[in-house]
Design a protein around this motif. Structure first.
Motif, mmCIF file in Angstrom:
data_model
loop_
_atom_site.group_PDB
_atom_site.id
_atom_site.type_symbol
_atom_site.label_atom_id
_atom_site.label_comp_id
_atom_site.label_asym_id
_atom_site.label_seq_id
_atom_site.Cartn_x
_atom_site.Cartn_y
_atom_site.Cartn_z
ATOM 1 N N ASN A 160 26.424 71.718 31.937
ATOM 2 C CA ASN A 160 25.493 71.102 32.895
ATOM 3 C C ASN A 160 24.453 72.105 33.391
ATOM 4 O O ASN A 160 23.291 71.752 33.607
ATOM 5 N N PHE A 161 24.869 73.341 33.577
ATOM 6 C CA PHE A 161 23.949 74.396 34.004
ATOM 7 C C PHE A 161 22.851 74.601 32.951
ATOM 8 O O PHE A 161 21.657 74.637 33.278
ATOM 9 N N ILE A 162 23.254 74.699 31.700
ATOM 10 C CA ILE A 162 22.285 74.892 30.614
ATOM 11 C C ILE A 162 21.401 73.656 30.451
ATOM 12 O O ILE A 162 20.195 73.766 30.212
ATOM 13 N N GLN B 103 31.450 77.480 15.964
ATOM 14 C CA GLN B 103 30.093 76.973 16.169
ATOM 15 C C GLN B 103 30.107 75.460 16.397
ATOM 16 O O GLN B 103 29.334 74.937 17.204
ATOM 17 N N LYS B 104 30.982 74.782 15.688
ATOM 18 C CA LYS B 104 31.109 73.333 15.866
ATOM 19 C C LYS B 104 31.584 72.994 17.281
ATOM 20 O O LYS B 104 31.042 72.089 17.932
ATOM 21 N N LEU B 105 32.568 73.735 17.767
ATOM 22 C CA LEU B 105 33.113 73.476 19.105
ATOM 23 C C LEU B 105 32.070 73.675 20.195
ATOM 24 O O LEU B 105 32.113 73.007 21.230
ATOM 25 N N ASN B 106 31.133 74.588 19.957
ATOM 26 C CA ASN B 106 30.154 74.955 20.975
ATOM 27 C C ASN B 106 28.749 74.455 20.666
ATOM 28 O O ASN B 106 27.780 74.913 21.276
ATOM 29 N N SER B 107 28.641 73.521 19.751
ATOM 30 C CA SER B 107 27.344 73.158 19.176
ATOM 31 C C SER B 107 26.341 72.646 20.215
ATOM 32 O O SER B 107 25.142 72.924 20.121
ATOM 33 N N GLU B 108 26.807 71.921 21.221
ATOM 34 C CA GLU B 108 25.874 71.339 22.199
ATOM 35 C C GLU B 108 25.216 72.431 23.038
ATOM 36 O O GLU B 108 23.983 72.451 23.211
ATOM 37 N N VAL B 109 26.017 73.363 23.555
ATOM 38 C CA VAL B 109 25.459 74.460 24.347
ATOM 39 C C VAL B 109 24.587 75.357 23.476
ATOM 40 O O VAL B 109 23.509 75.794 23.902
ATOM 41 N N VAL B 110 25.034 75.630 22.268
ATOM 42 C CA VAL B 110 24.255 76.462 21.340
ATOM 43 C C VAL B 110 22.874 75.846 21.106
ATOM 44 O O VAL B 110 21.853 76.543 21.141
ATOM 45 N N LYS B 111 22.833 74.543 20.891
ATOM 46 C CA LYS B 111 21.559 73.856 20.646
ATOM 47 C C LYS B 111 20.613 74.000 21.833
ATOM 48 O O LYS B 111 19.430 74.328 21.658
ATOM 49 N N PHE B 112 21.122 73.813 23.044
ATOM 50 C CA PHE B 112 20.262 73.910 24.228
ATOM 51 C C PHE B 112 19.757 75.342 24.439
ATOM 52 O O PHE B 112 18.590 75.548 24.772
ATOM 53 N N ILE B 113 20.622 76.322 24.249
ATOM 54 C CA ILE B 113 20.193 77.715 24.406
ATOM 55 C C ILE B 113 19.120 78.058 23.383
ATOM 56 O O ILE B 113 18.124 78.720 23.709
ATOM 57 N N ASP B 114 19.301 77.603 22.161
ATOM 58 C CA ASP B 114 18.306 77.868 21.121
ATOM 59 C C ASP B 114 16.958 77.251 21.493
ATOM 60 O O ASP B 114 15.905 77.891 21.330
ATOM 61 N N GLU B 115 16.973 76.033 22.018
ATOM 62 C CA GLU B 115 15.718 75.382 22.401
ATOM 63 C C GLU B 115 15.082 76.063 23.611
ATOM 64 O O GLU B 115 13.858 76.234 23.670
ATOM 65 N N LEU C 166 26.058 87.015 16.444
ATOM 66 C CA LEU C 166 25.365 85.776 16.806
ATOM 67 C C LEU C 166 23.940 85.662 16.264
ATOM 68 O O LEU C 166 23.250 84.700 16.583
ATOM 69 N N LYS C 167 23.499 86.602 15.472
ATOM 70 C CA LYS C 167 22.097 86.646 15.050
ATOM 71 C C LYS C 167 21.651 85.361 14.361
ATOM 72 O O LYS C 167 20.563 84.830 14.646
ATOM 73 N N LYS C 168 22.444 84.827 13.470
ATOM 74 C CA LYS C 168 22.063 83.605 12.751
ATOM 75 C C LYS C 168 22.215 82.365 13.620
ATOM 76 O O LYS C 168 21.556 81.349 13.383
ATOM 77 N N ILE C 169 23.051 82.450 14.647
ATOM 78 C CA ILE C 169 23.259 81.303 15.539
ATOM 79 C C ILE C 169 22.099 81.158 16.510
ATOM 80 O O ILE C 169 21.673 80.046 16.830
ATOM 81 N N PHE C 170 21.564 82.303 16.982
ATOM 82 C CA PHE C 170 20.472 82.304 17.952
ATOM 83 C C PHE C 170 19.278 83.104 17.404
ATOM 84 O O PHE C 170 19.051 84.251 17.815
ATOM 85 N N PRO C 171 18.517 82.514 16.498
ATOM 86 C CA PRO C 171 17.439 83.277 15.837
ATOM 87 C C PRO C 171 16.294 83.681 16.743
ATOM 88 O O PRO C 171 15.547 84.606 16.424
#
Length: 245
Positions: A28-30, A61-73, A91-96
């Motif tokens: 929710n914070f993100i 990555q699957k378990l955390n996919s929603e937060v990962v997506k928002f941080i990337d955006e 994490l380099k490939k996860i957060f380019p």
């Protein structure tokens, strides 16, 4: 150490959220930052933002996919700085689009209002055994093998790890903390502030040469910190995130 980071007034600093399905508050914070209901000038993650996010282990990555997506955006719109911890690394490939700093590049040297600030997750200056362990778990070959074993076992390893981590008390007091920190850092670094997470103590210790700040964990009461105006005496303002406030 890096010498290229300028901390901005109004930056949000977040440490040790330990996000998982059992500790979902970070989402929710993100989301609020993504929706611009919260408006940091800069976002600084101090490690262990996830309970388990390992580059190369795809189930994490699957378990955390929603937060990962928002941080990337978010990282495409404002500067996001991420110091990898002992629960989130490679994490380099996860957060380019994120400025990432592995443990080998910490502490990270930053500047704010002509003050020299060192940032670290908190697991630097550890004993030899721990350093060997952290090097091994980040090794691409070992991570590759772990991913295969975890997949073949239907994620038994990571599910067991998640069960173990969910029982940890993120808010317990570290007795003898001041003595422990003094032995690690006092007189070793040249800076105005040394800021860490990892220990979850929410403590400030003033030494002769610098002020040490150990951040409170987001996982404990959803604490985060805002960099205050240079005109104010204290560097950080503690905030408690609550959806709807």
């Amino acid at each position: 150490m890096s010498h290229s980071i300028e901390i901005l007034e109004g930056a949000f600093i977040v440490s040790d959220a330990h996000y998982s399905n059992k500790r979902p508050e970070l989402l929710n914070f993100i989301k609020d930052i993504h929706l611009k209901e919260l408006k940091p000038t800069q976002l600084i993650f101090m490690g262990d933002i996830f309970d388990a996010l390992f580059g190369g282990v795809f189930y994490t990555q699957k378990l955390n996919s929603e937060v990962v997506k928002f941080i990337d955006e978010i990282s495409k719109e404002i500067e996001v700085i991420y110091l990898e911890g002992n629960h989130d690394f490679n994490l380099k490939k996860i957060f380019p689009h994120v400025k990432l700093f592995p443990i080998s590049k910490q502490p990270v040297t930053c500047i704010y209002n002509n003050k020299r600030i060192l940032l670290a997750h908190g697991d630097i200056e550890s004993d030899y055994g721990y350093r060997v362990y952290t090097s091994m778990i980040r090794n691409p070959t070992i991570v590759y093998i772990l991913n295969i074993i975890d997949t073949l076992s239907r994620h038994y390893i990571l599910k067991t790890l998640d069960k173990h981590l969910s029982k940890k008390n993120d808010c317990k007091e570290f007795k003898g903390f001041t003595k422990y920190i003094s032995g690690r850092l006092d007189k070793k670094y040249s800076c105005d502030f040394f800021i860490e997470g990892h220990f979850h103590q929410n403590r400030t210790i003033i030494y002769e040469k610098f002020t040490y700040i150990n951040l409170g964990a987001f996982a404990c009461n959803q604490r985060y910190f805002i960099v205050k105006s240079p005109k104010e005496l204290e560097l950080l303002q503690e905030k408690i995130f609550s959806k709807g406030n």
